[in-house]
Design an enzyme around this catalytic site. Structure first.
Site, short mmCIF file in Angstrom:
data_model
loop_
_atom_site.label_atom_id
_atom_site.label_comp_id
_atom_site.label_asym_id
_atom_site.label_seq_id
_atom_site.Cartn_x
_atom_site.Cartn_y
_atom_site.Cartn_z
N CYS A 1 7.16 -31.94 -12.60
CA CYS A 1 5.72 -31.73 -12.77
C CYS A 1 5.28 -32.45 -14.03
O CYS A 1 5.71 -32.10 -15.13
CB CYS A 1 5.41 -30.24 -12.88
SG CYS A 1 3.67 -29.97 -13.23
N CYS B 1 -0.27 -27.70 -18.93
CA CYS B 1 -1.38 -27.10 -18.19
C CYS B 1 -1.48 -25.58 -18.39
O CYS B 1 -2.52 -25.00 -18.13
CB CYS B 1 -1.32 -27.46 -16.71
SG CYS B 1 -0.63 -26.21 -15.63
N CYS C 1 2.42 -22.94 -14.75
CA CYS C 1 3.78 -22.49 -14.39
C CYS C 1 4.69 -22.43 -15.62
O CYS C 1 5.48 -23.35 -15.84
CB CYS C 1 4.39 -23.44 -13.39
SG CYS C 1 3.45 -23.58 -11.90
N CYS D 1 0.72 -30.64 -7.91
CA CYS D 1 1.10 -29.35 -8.47
C CYS D 1 2.03 -28.64 -7.50
O CYS D 1 1.84 -28.71 -6.29
CB CYS D 1 -0.17 -28.53 -8.72
SG CYS D 1 0.15 -26.79 -9.06
N GLN E 1 -7.34 -12.81 -2.30
CA GLN E 1 -6.02 -12.97 -2.92
C GLN E 1 -5.55 -14.41 -2.76
O GLN E 1 -5.73 -15.01 -1.70
CB GLN E 1 -5.03 -12.02 -2.24
CG GLN E 1 -5.39 -10.55 -2.37
CD GLN E 1 -5.05 -9.96 -3.72
OE1 GLN E 1 -4.52 -10.63 -4.60
NE2 GLN E 1 -5.38 -8.71 -3.91
N TYR F 1 -12.82 -1.07 -5.23
CA TYR F 1 -12.64 -2.45 -5.67
C TYR F 1 -12.20 -3.28 -4.46
O TYR F 1 -11.19 -3.96 -4.48
CB TYR F 1 -11.60 -2.55 -6.79
CG TYR F 1 -11.81 -1.57 -7.93
CD1 TYR F 1 -12.62 -1.92 -9.02
CD2 TYR F 1 -11.23 -0.30 -7.92
CE1 TYR F 1 -12.82 -1.02 -10.06
CE2 TYR F 1 -11.43 0.60 -8.95
CZ TYR F 1 -12.22 0.24 -10.02
OH TYR F 1 -12.42 1.12 -11.05
N GLU G 1 -17.60 -1.98 -3.90
CA GLU G 1 -17.35 -3.26 -4.56
C GLU G 1 -18.62 -3.67 -5.30
O GLU G 1 -19.72 -3.45 -4.82
CB GLU G 1 -16.97 -4.29 -3.47
CG GLU G 1 -17.09 -5.76 -3.83
CD GLU G 1 -16.15 -6.21 -4.92
OE1 GLU G 1 -14.96 -5.86 -4.88
OE2 GLU G 1 -16.61 -6.93 -5.84
N CYS H 1 -2.79 -5.58 -10.48
CA CYS H 1 -2.33 -6.94 -10.79
C CYS H 1 -1.97 -7.03 -12.27
O CYS H 1 -1.72 -8.11 -12.78
CB CYS H 1 -3.36 -7.97 -10.40
SG CYS H 1 -4.97 -7.67 -11.12
N1 SAH Z 1 -9.00 -5.22 -2.83
C1 SAH Z 1 -9.45 -6.59 -2.77
C2 SAH Z 1 -10.01 -7.11 -4.10
C3 SAH Z 1 -9.23 -6.82 -5.33
S1 SAH Z 1 -9.74 -7.73 -6.77
C4 SAH Z 1 -8.37 -7.51 -2.24
O1 SAH Z 1 -7.22 -7.12 -2.11
O2 SAH Z 1 -8.68 -8.65 -1.92
C5 SAH Z 1 -10.76 -6.63 -7.63
C6 SAH Z 1 -12.17 -6.55 -7.08
O3 SAH Z 1 -12.85 -5.57 -7.87
C7 SAH Z 1 -13.01 -7.82 -7.15
O4 SAH Z 1 -13.54 -8.09 -5.87
C8 SAH Z 1 -14.14 -7.47 -8.15
O5 SAH Z 1 -15.37 -8.07 -7.81
C9 SAH Z 1 -14.22 -5.97 -8.00
N2 SAH Z 1 -14.74 -5.20 -9.17
C10 SAH Z 1 -14.60 -5.47 -10.49
N3 SAH Z 1 -15.12 -4.50 -11.24
C11 SAH Z 1 -15.61 -3.55 -10.37
C12 SAH Z 1 -16.28 -2.30 -10.54
N4 SAH Z 1 -16.55 -1.81 -11.75
N5 SAH Z 1 -16.63 -1.61 -9.43
C13 SAH Z 1 -16.37 -2.10 -8.20
N6 SAH Z 1 -15.75 -3.29 -7.98
C14 SAH Z 1 -15.37 -4.01 -9.04
#
Ligand code: SAH
Length: 397
Positions: free
Chosen positions: A18, A24, A27, A101, A225, A254, A275, A350
């Site tokens: 790379c 960068c 990685c 990449c 994701q 979320y 969300e 995460c």
């Molecule tokens: N569960 C989903 C997204 C997870 S990422 C998946 O697996 O794809 C986290 C998400 O939380 C994002 O979409 C972000 O916009 C949202 N988020 C961030 N802060 C938040 C809050 N205070 N209330 C509700 N959603 C929120």
């Protein structure tokens, strides 16, 4: 193709793998054998979770290359005036050119190289961060791993792309996989990539992809994701931990574009998704209809605020699936969950640091973590790992 072999390498050998290695900031584990990377992540998560529960293990990725379905390139000129596409050097605004990449989708990378070359032939002005002059700032490519659809987002400093139709024709001729092209206007001096204004110049303005047998639409600004292969394993683990019987009322907090809730909907009576991002909520509602799911509803709200309201109304909820951003959840949310008192909480995280902090809070509220499993969503990097935890009320086994 053989999986990439992370045998220890000299700096020179690494630079052959790379050209941007070490510059960068991506990685930072390219030089560490994959088995070792897994061990490091497993150790990190196990240490942070030790006060709460044991870690079952870490689910590896079989082929740890080219997994990113979202590729971003910042455009600039080098000292000789050549157009370059690449990434910001770690902690700086200097652009490191990236020709190829090891972790990004290969077709998406090829699309970015074509746009770089076309920008020369079409004399598209490259944006200069110092002066604020120029047009093309960033290119974002997102792809559907299963659908094979590609979305190109051209981030411009002003809305007009000169000679747009010829540019599109040349780009699509090279890459017929592109199903949509969106111009995003970012006219602010900011390090945020996307601006707020958008214009679809080709196709529908979104792509679709399939996860766990369900189809999802993804808009330019919605969270999705970045490693779809591992996401399926993560969601399967979450469902396994949840062990739904079919009559539950659950919250998907979320929820992004509704992926987890829609995958879970077949196994429960009712899903409530929450969300904050308006684009994601719009996608989530359309995704539910697209998959013929009728027992799910989505709320555009802060997850803490919605759960506070639900707690005030004595809402009955059997399980909460939560997947907050890296900053983790907050007391408004966790305190309300404790008041609503679902049997189970499935926490998908995460960031193991904020996960541990939130677990500490839930334990004080009478919950107990029972088991946890890590999923390596981001091979070749050290700091990113997903963890799924089953949490139940402390009285129950
Ligand atoms: N569960 C989903 C997204 C997870 S990422 C998946 O697996 O794809 C986290 C998400 O939380 C994002 O979409 C972000 O916009 C949202 N988020 C961030 N802060 C938040 C809050 N205070 N209330 C509700 N959603 C929120």
């Amino acid at each position: 193709m053989q999986p990439y072999n992370n045998e220890k390498k000299t700096t020179k050998e690494l630079s052959l793998v790379c050209a941007a290695a070490g510059k960068c900031g991506g990685c930072n584990r390219l030089n560490v054998p994959y088995a070792e990377q897994l061990k490091e992540k497993r150790k990190l998560v196990a240490r942070l979770l030790r006060p709460y529960c044991a870690l079952e293990g870490i689910i590896p990725m079989e082929d740890s290359r080219f997994y990113r379905n979202k590729v971003h390139a910042v455009f600039d000129r080098d000292r000789r005036g050549n157009v370059i596409a690449g990434t910001y050097e770690k902690n700086s605004h200097r652009v490191v050119p990236v020709e190829s990449c090891l972790i990004e989708d290969e077709k998406a990378q090829a699309i970015i190289r074509t746009i770089r070359d076309l920008s020369k032939s079409f004399k598209i002005k490259i944006y200069d961060e110092d002066t604020g002059y120029g047009l093309l700032r960033h290119v974002l490519v997102r792809c559907g791993h299963r659908s094979g659809q590609y979305m190109v987002v051209l981030v411009l400093a002003s809305p007009i792309l000169p000679d747009k139709n010829h540019f599109l024709k040349a780009l699509l001729k090279e890459h017929p996989q592109i199903t949509t092209v969106v111009v995003n206007v970012n006219d602010r001096r900011t390090s945020m990539i996307l601006g707020t204004k958008e214009q679809v110049i080709y196709g529908k303005g979104y792509i679709e992809d399939t996860l766990c047998g369900k189809t999802f639409r993804i808009s330019p600004g919605s969270f999705y994701q970045v490693n779809p292969v591992q996401t399926e394993k993560l969601y399967q683990k979450a469902l396994e931990y949840a062990g739904f019987h079919g009559n539950e009322r659950i919250v998907d907090a979320y929820c992004g574009i509704g992926t987890i809730g829609i995958v879970a909907a077949d196994h429960v009576r009712e899903v409530i998704g929450v969300e904050l991002n308006a684009d994601a909520v719009r996608d989530a509602r359309i995704n539910a209809r697209r998959n013929n799911i009728r027992n799910i509803s989505f709320y555009e709200n802060d997850a803490g605020k919605l759960l506070t309201q639900m707690a005030e109304q004595n809402a009955k909820v059997d399980a909460v699936i939560m997947d907050p951003p890296r900053t983790g959840s907050d007391e408004a949310f966790l305190g309300s969950v404790a008041k609503i008192a679902p049997e189970k909480i499935i926490y998908i995280s995460c960031n193991p640091e904020t996960l541990a902090r939130d677990l500490q809070y839930l334990v004080k509220q009478g919950y107990r973590a029972r088991k946890a499993c890590a999923v390596d969503m981001f091979p070749q990097t050290s700091e990113h790992v997903e963890t799924c935890v089953l949490i139940t009320k402390s009285g129950e086994a």
